[in-house]
Design an enzyme around this catalytic site. Sequence first.
Site, PDB file in Angstrom:
ATOM      1  CG  HIS A 151      38.701  26.157   3.358  1.00  0.00           C
ATOM      2  ND1 HIS A 151      39.747  25.315   3.662  1.00  0.00           N
ATOM      3  CD2 HIS A 151      39.082  26.819   2.240  1.00  0.00           C
ATOM      4  CE1 HIS A 151      40.713  25.451   2.782  1.00  0.00           C
ATOM      5  NE2 HIS A 151      40.332  26.361   1.894  1.00  0.00           N
ATOM      6  CD  GLU A 152      39.958  22.587   6.365  1.00  0.00           C
ATOM      7  OE1 GLU A 152      40.269  21.488   6.860  1.00  0.00           O
ATOM      8  OE2 GLU A 152      40.283  22.969   5.204  1.00  0.00           O
TER       9      GLU A 152
END
Length: 212
Positions: free
Chosen positions: A141-142
Amino acid sequence: MADRKLVLVGGGGHCISCIDVIELESRYEIIGILDPRLSIQDTILGYPVLGDDSRIRFLAKEDVYFLITVGQIDNPHLKKKLFQSLLDNRVNIATVISPRAYIGKDCRIGNGSIIMHDAIIGSKSSIGQNCIVNTKAILEHESFVGNTTHISTGAIINGATRVGDNCFVGSNATVGHHLTITDNVVIGANSLVIKSIYEPGVYISNNLRKLR
């Protein structure tokens, strides 16, 4: 059914891997390959060699897409040069994502990038232009990956980590959570990165020794 014609730029081993993904995705019809090392009598997996990259400006007049299929390990210069040629000639640039890859919510995949089989891109991640996210690579994620960067087979980029432009993260390397890898860094296969890298260079092993 494929409805866009596609020319591949680069006819080496990475091109062969790309063809497999492109055929499975079925969005593009490959009409040929450009590579100065090959003869126009040659074929790759049944696709004809059309000449060298000087033909980009002529093919640009036709309604075709292009994808850079040159591999990238320690030197991104050829891949960058060819991509700039596509931009200069204002051609259509393909982005290819394997149907076997998983792309999370709110992700951005830049022009000219390819996401290979079984790669996982976590939600809210960003992949730049002209990148390779190779087979079974994981970006949590991210994650952020800059332009002309190659995340190699089985490499893991943990959450909220930033990898800069012109980088190579080798096979089965692991990069920890919330780190920064500056531009122009090569991380060797099987390396473990647990702290940020702020100086360009080539790094290997679990203690992240800098080679050059």
